[in-house]
Motif scaffolding. Sequence first.
Motif, PDB file in Angstrom:
ATOM      1  N   ASP A  96       1.802   6.331  -7.117  1.00 18.37           N
ATOM      2  CA  ASP A  96       0.686   7.132  -7.607  1.00 18.37           C
ATOM      3  C   ASP A  96       0.976   8.626  -7.430  1.00 18.37           C
ATOM      4  O   ASP A  96       0.752   9.435  -8.337  1.00 18.37           O
ATOM      5  CB  ASP A  96      -0.564   6.722  -6.829  1.00 18.37           C
ATOM      6  N   VAL A  97       1.506   8.994  -6.275  1.00 25.53           N
ATOM      7  CA  VAL A  97       1.756  10.413  -5.978  1.00 25.53           C
ATOM      8  C   VAL A  97       2.960  10.945  -6.775  1.00 25.53           C
ATOM      9  O   VAL A  97       2.918  12.050  -7.333  1.00 25.53           O
ATOM     10  CB  VAL A  97       1.984  10.611  -4.464  1.00 25.53           C
ATOM     11  N   ALA A 148       1.317  15.225   0.338  1.00 26.67           N
ATOM     12  CA  ALA A 148       0.216  14.514  -0.316  1.00 26.67           C
ATOM     13  C   ALA A 148       0.155  13.058   0.130  1.00 26.67           C
ATOM     14  O   ALA A 148      -0.929  12.485   0.330  1.00 26.67           O
ATOM     15  CB  ALA A 148       0.370  14.607  -1.838  1.00 26.67           C
ATOM     16  N   LEU A 149       1.354  12.467   0.289  1.00 23.98           N
ATOM     17  CA  LEU A 149       1.419  11.087   0.786  1.00 23.98           C
ATOM     18  C   LEU A 149       0.784  10.973   2.170  1.00 23.98           C
ATOM     19  O   LEU A 149      -0.020  10.082   2.433  1.00 23.98           O
ATOM     20  CB  LEU A 149       2.887  10.640   0.895  1.00 23.98           C
ATOM     21  N   ALA A 193      -1.359  12.939   3.455  1.00 24.92           N
ATOM     22  CA  ALA A 193      -2.802  13.180   3.353  1.00 24.92           C
ATOM     23  C   ALA A 193      -3.538  11.910   2.934  1.00 24.92           C
ATOM     24  O   ALA A 193      -4.715  11.729   3.241  1.00 24.92           O
ATOM     25  CB  ALA A 193      -3.068  14.305   2.349  1.00 24.92           C
ATOM     26  N   ARG A 194      -2.834  11.021   2.251  1.00 26.49           N
ATOM     27  CA  ARG A 194      -3.466   9.778   1.821  1.00 26.49           C
ATOM     28  C   ARG A 194      -3.160   8.619   2.776  1.00 26.49           C
ATOM     29  O   ARG A 194      -3.272   7.444   2.417  1.00 26.49           O
ATOM     30  CB  ARG A 194      -3.017   9.437   0.397  1.00 26.49           C
ATOM     31  N   GLY A 195      -2.746   8.976   3.980  1.00 27.69           N
ATOM     32  CA  GLY A 195      -2.610   7.959   5.017  1.00 27.69           C
ATOM     33  C   GLY A 195      -1.286   7.212   5.029  1.00 27.69           C
ATOM     34  O   GLY A 195      -1.117   6.237   5.751  1.00 27.69           O
ATOM     35  N   THR A 204       0.834   3.755  -3.230  1.00 25.82           N
ATOM     36  CA  THR A 204       0.413   5.150  -3.044  1.00 25.82           C
ATOM     37  C   THR A 204       1.539   6.101  -3.469  1.00 25.82           C
ATOM     38  O   THR A 204       1.303   7.120  -4.132  1.00 25.82           O
ATOM     39  CB  THR A 204       0.023   5.409  -1.567  1.00 25.82           C
ATOM     40  N   THR A 258       0.839  -1.204   0.000  1.00 23.99           N
ATOM     41  CA  THR A 258       0.000   0.000   0.000  1.00 23.99           C
ATOM     42  C   THR A 258       0.870   1.248   0.000  1.00 23.99           C
ATOM     43  O   THR A 258       0.647   2.205  -0.758  1.00 23.99           O
ATOM     44  CB  THR A 258      -0.911   0.013   1.259  1.00 23.99           C
TER      45      THR A 258
END
Lengths: 414, 414
Positions: free
Chosen positions: A361-362, A397-398, A400-402, A358, A354
């Motif tokens: 993706d970022v 941003a990372l 922020a996405r947990g 993520t 995960t």
Amino acid sequence: MANIAVLGHGVVGSGVLEVLTSHAASIAKRAKEEIHVKYILDLKEFPGLPYSDRFTKDFNVILNDPEVQIVVEVMGGLHPAYDFVKACLENGKSVVTSNKELVAQKGAELLAIAQANNLNFLFEASVGGGIPIIRPISQCLAANDVTEIAGILNGTTNFILTKMIREQMNFEDALKLAQQLGYAERNPSADVEGLDACRKICILASLAFGTHVYPDSVYTEGITKITLQDVDFADVWGGVIKLIGSVKKLENGQVHIMVCPMFVHRGSQLASVDDVFNGIMVRGDATGDVVFYGKGAGKLPTASAVVADVIDCVKHFKARKYLFWEDAKPNYVADFGSMETSAFVRVSAKDSDTALNTAADVFGKITPLLAKRPVQGEAGFTVENLTEKELSDKLAALEARGVKVEGRIRISDY
Amino acid sequence: MANIAVLGHGVVGSGVLEVLTSHAASIAKRAKEEIHVKYILDLKEFPGLPYSDRFTKDFNVILNDPEVQIVVEVMGGLHPAYDFVKACLENGKSVVTSNKELVAQKGAELLAIAQANNLNFLFEASVGGGIPIIRPISQCLAANDVTEIAGILNGTTNFILTKMIREQMNFEDALKLAQQLGYAERNPSADVEGLDACRKICILASLAFGTHVYPDSVYTEGITKITLQDVDFADVWGGVIKLIGSVKKLENGQVHIMVCPMFVHRGSQLASVDDVFNGIMVRGDATGDVVFYGKGAGKLPTASAVVADVIDCVKHFKARKYLFWEDAKPNYVADFGSMETSAFVRVSAKDSDTALNTAADVFGKITPLLAKRPVQGEAGFTVENLTEKELSDKLAALEARGVKVEGRIRISDY
């Protein structure tokens, strides 16, 4: 005979007396006259020394004695060192110092006063202890444009990192050991937070590029957050973690200057600089990379650099050395956020897949690194060629996405 | 304006013109006056250059022009370089040279003439190319007794050894590659037989200890006999093979000086000096070990060192630099046979057990090394703390007992 005074009888000051005594004959030969310590300024008492009769507690005795031509300032700290040095230069006395805080904070001003009074203000010992670096940069590389300087400038942090790398000791234990061995002070923050390295890269930057850079304009990061996980990932990546002070001349005339821990490739000359040693790389347009290596601190190495400056002073009473730089100017230090960077990032989430997905993706493109000793939920990867601001934004941003950012270490290209 | 002449328009000479042109403004600022090349001496024609009109084929034009204050000798070789330099110094012109053969063979004499005429004779570029080494030794380490110098002083042989170590290329192929790349000359003997390194360690020894050491008094061994077997054994031992020039001050005032391939421990700063780079360690009683690293040759690094000397000359027309050493004296270089050594030895017999057993019998104590790629009948081992004479005698004894000595490489302690 040249009369000098020594301000401060601490580690370096007593070392200066020791070197002047133990090498008296060869020093006199090189300086072409005898060097005599007429006064030593210290508030403490030092009975029982062969030179105990030369101590004074009153700076004005030194300042007002016209026989004293050179003053050696080895007290450290900004005050009263700055006030004393300034008064000496204004009163016709050349000054030699080992005080990096003084040079980093007041160099431009003191050099200007020295120049106006046709005196020398020398500070070889302020960077790299016994390693000749100030003089080689200013003289030997005179026919060469320096483009970049990068170095391991602080022995204490290098000792700690070496223990972490070689013996898998964690930061706290390595720091404690450094304190036990006398390499780190009880309050180690100036070392471990990078301030000492920052002062030194400021001095080198000012000297190499001719414009003063003050420490508070330099992005500075220490080694307190470095973990053994980071050390392992650096190993897998192919290198080691070093605290690097660096400055680079940009094409627009600005400088990119910073102090931070960095991944350094194993093949780099800086990677093999271990323990309390310092290593400084000077990149020139004609010379290529030149590296200076040695003990960056310690009583006798530092004292011998101070005494070498004193000898140079004695030989140049009437011919000023050409150490000089101008005061700081606006917009000279480039905006840190816009600088390009590559970095290693360590993250954690509910599981490492995960975390990595993520991140991919970022960031768009990441290069995952295999963990040597996997920690549940953790992962490490590198990213390349983005700006510092983009890196910060993407790390936010990372989060922020947990995905928690556990660490971020820049990657050097030396 | 300072007028200079350049003797020789080869690689270094044309580099000097290039550096003086490309850095004219910063050089003038540092030298405090403009530096103008009035003449270039070369027997060849160089049409089409911006400075083609300044060539001359007649040395006397330069010698007899009182406007020429500094002569740069970058012809190489002993004659006519020596004759020209001597004439210049006797006629009031300071000289800067990159010519290591000249300094190693005639340094004491030329320094004495320079001193008698209150002129400078500078040669930073003669050792280590663009690495500042002459000036740091003579100045920065003035308050420090140098006890030992050891270095990788020849880039060509270091390139060859690096290829042998990193790519398992044999000596002949690595030499051919070095020749193709322009690192080695068609007649490579001055490099591969150690003579170039010998000249450089002679210059460093003369400078550091104040007494001229001539190349023919130095035990010199090159790298032509090094095999990939030796490289493998060095790896097993824990290091690499480097061609080391070294000089050590002995307690009785003599010096122990030699040039030979050596096993160098992987942890040493010298072990990571690869390819055409040079690395020079200066051991001082106060500073400890200081190492200088960089490109030891090449057009621009060498030219920039020459120009830095020219700048220094311009700034010191009336204040002579204190480079000086005395001429050689009898019994100054210690008898080589009586020097203590440790060594790796590679031997062969009908089988390796016989070889090792005989060696153990002859030497008393040996430390066998495991072969990485065993060769029938061969074995390698190290021996410690015997004199050079004892080592030779015992190797002869081995041969007498039917064990062939395939190789013998000394072990360094840096």
